[in-house]
Design an enzyme around this catalytic site. Sequence first.
Site, short mmCIF file in Angstrom:
data_model
loop_
_atom_site.label_atom_id
_atom_site.label_comp_id
_atom_site.label_asym_id
_atom_site.label_seq_id
_atom_site.Cartn_x
_atom_site.Cartn_y
_atom_site.Cartn_z
CB SER A 1 -0.92 0.21 0.73
OG SER A 1 -2.11 -0.77 1.28
CD GLU B 1 -0.19 -5.07 9.60
OE1 GLU B 1 0.04 -4.37 8.06
OE2 GLU B 1 0.86 -6.38 9.29
#
Lengths: 345, 390
Positions: free
Chosen positions: B159, B242
Amino acid sequence: MDFAFSSEQDMLRTAAREFLAEQHPLTGLPAIIDGEPGWRPDSWKQLADLGWTDDELTLLDQVVLFEETGAALLPAPLFSTIALALPAIRHDKDLVASVASGELKLSLAWAESGRPQGIADTGLATTVDADGRVTGRKVLVPDATFADALVVTVAGPELRLVRTADATVTPLSTSDRSRRLSEVEFDAAPSQALGDGSVLGEIENRAFVLAAAEALGVGRRALEDGIAHASTREQFGRVIGTYQAVSHQLVDAYADLELARSLTYWAAWALAEGDEQADVAVAAAKTAATEAAVTACERSIQVHGGVGMTWEHILHRLYKRAQWLEAFGASGRALRAKIADSVIG
Amino acid sequence: MDFRDTAAEAAFRAKLRDWYRQNFDPSAIPGAGRPDVDFMRSWSHKLFDAGYVGLTWPEEYGGAGLSPSYQAIYFEEMVRAQAPEHIGIIGLNMAGPTIMAWGTPEQKQRYLPKLLSGEEIWCQGFSEPGSGSDLAGARTTAVLDGDHWVVNGQKVWSSWAHIADWCILVVRTDPAAKKHEGLSYLLVDMHAPGVEVRPLRQITGDPEFNEIFFTDVRVPKDSILGKPGDGWKVAMTTLLHERGTLAFALVGQLRQHFTRLVELSRQPAPDGSVPADDPVVRDAIAREWIELQSLAFTNYRTLTTLLTKGQPGPESSVVKLVWSEANQRLTKLARGLQGLSTMLDDEGGVWDGYWQYRQLRSRGNTIEAGTSEILRNIVAERVLGLPRSR
C-alpha cells in the site's frame, strides 16, 4: 480510562474460584441437582460467612463473584436473592441484615401468565388488599422452592414481601435443573409492604448485568472443556485441535466471550455510576454475553462429538444454564429494539 | 475501574476538539471518502504542526511523550470530527516503532523526524507473489557487494508504494541458512535506480496497492535494522505494532461508518421507503452497535493492561479479526438499503458512491495485515494453547 479491577476484587475472584472448586466441584453437581431438594441448604451459611450475601458488595464485586458462581453452576438461591430481590428490601436494615447473615433467602415473583413478562412490566393481575393480603398467581419464579420469602409485584405497581410458607409453591420440571422455576399461588397471603414499583427498573438492570456475568463464567467453562478435549482427542493420528475446522470454532467462541466481557464490565460500571448510557450498555451486555455463552456451549458440544450429546457429560448442564440466562428477562430481539430506539431514534 | 478522563486527559480532549472545530470542515474532503493523496499530505502537515502526530513517541524523536491513553483520545476525537487519518499510516504504525526498537542512534535521527512530519512516506515490502501469509518464505535477495547490498526480487500488495519515499524490506541474505534465519530487514530508498513500482488496480478501481520490482538496487550496507539474519525477529516487531496500536484507529473508522449508517438509514431510500422504520433493519443496526461498543471497550481493556503491565492482554488478539468482519457486515448492510442503486458508480450513486467504495474496500480487511485464517491460528496456538496446526 481505567479498566482494572481493584486488588480486593482480584482477591475475591481467586477466593471464590478456590472455594467453589473445593466445595462445589462440577463433578458433584449432577447428583445434587437431579435429586431433591436440588441443592445443599447447609451450604448457604457458608456463602453468607464468605460475605457473598452482604449488601456491602458493589455491583462490580458481584460481577466478579457471579462469573465464578456461574462457571460452577452453583445451585443456590444466590442470583435470586442478590440480583433479583436485594434492591427491593434495601431500605429495610433488618431485612438486609437477615440476608447478610444467611437467615433469609429470597426470590422475586414478577411474571404472570398471559401478560408481558418483563421485570419492569406493570399492569399486573395480582393484588393486595387494605389488610396487606396478596392474592394472585405468579409463574416462572426462580428458586422459589429454596427461598424463605418472595418479593411479589402487585397491581399499583407495588412490591410486597410474602413468606413462601404462606403461599402455594408448585415446582415445575425445568430443563436447567440447577435453577428451577415454580408457579406460586397467593390466596390472601399476609405480606409486608416494600414500597412502590420504582425500583423495578433498577432490579432489571442489575439482574441483567449479573446474568451477563454468570454467562461469561458458563461460556468460559464450556470453552475450557472444548479446548481440553481438542488438545487430547486423536483422530486420523492427530490431535483434533490441530485441525483448523476444529480450532477456529473455539477461537470464535473465545472472541465472542472476550468482547462480551468488555461490555459486561462497561455496563456494570455505567450502571453503578449512573452514566447516561447505562440502559443501553446493560442491554448490550445482557444479549451479547448470554448469546456468547449459548454459542460457546454449542461449539464445545460440536467439538466433543457424540460424547457432548450424552446426559453424563457436564456440557448440557452448562448449555441449559446459558439458555436460561439468554431467555431470562428480555429476548435479544427486545434488547436490540431498545438499543435501536436509543441509537437510531 | 473508571472510564472517565482524568483532568489532564479531559483538558487534552477539549483542546483537540476545539482545534478540529477551527481547522477542519468535513465537507471539504474531496472524492466521496476515497483517499485523496494531495489533500491527505497537506492535512498531515497541519496535524504535525499542531503537535498531534507521534503522541506516544519519545520527545527526543519529535514525539509528545504521552501515554497511550492520549492516542486513544486522539482517535476518538478524529472520528467525532469526521477527520481523515495522517497519510503516513505505515510509517507511524510499522516503520517508526520498528526503527525505534532496532535502529542505531544515527538511523533514528535520520528517519524518525521526517516520518513524523509526513515529509517522507513509507511503504512495506513484506509479501511476495510466492509468499503471502508465509513471510519466512521470502525469496527477494540481497547480496553484499563492497559497501552495498544488491537487491533483486519482487514484492506485492504494498500500500502507498506509488507515493512512498522509503520501504521497510524483508530480504533473504543467507540462502544456506534455515528459512527463518536467513532473512534481513533493510531500509530502502524508493527513489534509488532499479526500483520500479507498478500500481495494481483494486476491486474499488483505486490503485492503492502496488507491485515493487527490485533490479540490482544498491542499498548502503548500514541501511539495515539489526544484524544480517535478524530479519524475522525485526519483522515480528513490525507486525506486533501493526496489530497493536492500530486497533484504536480501526475501531474509530468503524464508528465513523456506523454513524453514517445510522444517518443513511434515516434518509429515504431510492424506492422512497425509510429503512429506519423497518424493524429488521433496526435489529441489524443494533447488532452492529453492540459489536462496535464491544470492540471499543475491549481496546480500553487492552490499554489498561498495557499501562499497568507493559504489554497488551490476550483479548487484544481478537480485535483486528472481529473488526474486519464487522466492517464488512456493516458496509454490506448500508449497501443493502439502496436497492439496485447500489450498483451505480461514484457521482451517479447514493452518496456519490461512498458506500460502494467502503464496502468493496472492506473485502480486503480480512486479508491485509494477517488473514483471518492466520489470525485464528495465532489465537488458537498462543492464547488458547491448542497444539500447532502445521
